[in-house]
Write an enzyme that holds these catalytic residues in place. Structure first.
Site, short mmCIF file in Angstrom:
data_model
loop_
_atom_site.label_atom_id
_atom_site.label_comp_id
_atom_site.label_asym_id
_atom_site.label_seq_id
_atom_site.Cartn_x
_atom_site.Cartn_y
_atom_site.Cartn_z
CB VAL A 38 -0.94 0.01 1.23
CG1 VAL A 38 -1.56 1.39 1.46
CG2 VAL A 38 -2.05 -1.03 1.06
CB CYS A 39 1.10 4.18 0.67
SG CYS A 39 1.37 5.96 0.71
#
Length: 233
Positions: free
Chosen positions: A98-99
């Site tokens: 994520v990210c």
């Protein structure tokens, strides 16, 4: 099913805790929070998280997960962490992030040739690694599953739950969390936010972003990738 989630100093805790909340509601899952040591890990906002395993002791992951955050910058040339990710990825069913966690996977050579996403400020850096950047909130390409910035971690984890089990299980998990987003403002993405606000945020983050570009170029060169970009050059 072992879900190995990487912990490191100055991660963004919601990148990790959003998916963590989804994963805890799935059946027959064991969550491993893996770090270099068993000492508490402090996130970018000061929240302290406790690892369950060291990198050396972590079992083989069925799901390998890397969160993002400011500390991602220092992982781009962290040989111990990158070697750990490479070794785990070989037998993992899914390799995920994520990210800006996707940049760490990319630095380990694990996203070359794949489509992937990242936080909107750092998305273009993925191209340095022979990866095709996508602005989708969640991107699934083979056994690589990546989520965009921070809050997309819940969307990412629910989509992964559907892949691991089925849509019914994912929907029941979503309902149990009352995950029904209705943000009070439309400024959650650069495509919908006031352009002046977007540019102001870019300017405020320019120092960190310049360092991220430099770290990404160095990591890509270490992998022998001849991918170029004129961003922030």
């Amino acid at each position: 099913m072992n879900i190995v989630m990487l912990l490191y100093p100055r991660l963004t805790q919601l990148d990790l805790t959003g998916p963590f909340e989804v994963f805890t509601r799935l059946p027959d899952v064991k969550i491993i929070l893996a770090a270099k040591s068993l000492d508490p890990v402090t996130d970018s906002g000061g929240l302290r998280l406790l690892p369950t395993h060291t990198l050396a002791e972590a079992p083989q992951a069925d799901i390998l997960f890397v969160p993002g955050g400011p500390g991602q910058l220092h992982l781009m040339d962290d040989a111990v962490t990158l070697d750990f990710l490479r070794a785990q990825a070989v037998a993992a069913r899914y390799v995920t992030s994520v990210c800006t966690g996707s940049l760490v996977l990319a630095a380990a050579g694990l996203l070359t040739g794949y489509r992937a996403t990242c936080h909107w400020m750092s998305l273009d850096q993925l191209a340095l690694f022979g990866c095709t950047p996508s602005s989708e909130r969640v991107v699934v390409d083979g056994n690589r599953v990546t989520g965009g910035g921070v809050t997309s971690g819940i969307d990412f984890a629910l989509q992964l739950a559907a892949l691991l089990f089925d849509q019914d299980r994912a929907e029941r998990t979503q309902l149990s969390m009352e995950y029904n987003p209705a943000p009070p403002f439309s400024s959650g993405h650069p495509n919908s936010a006031d352009p002046a606000m977007v540019e102001a945020m870019r300017a405020r983050a320019s120092g960190l972003q310049q360092k991220r570009w430099e770290a990404a170029r160095t990591a890509a060169a270490r992998l022998g990738l001849a991918v170029s970009s004129d961003k922030n050059s």
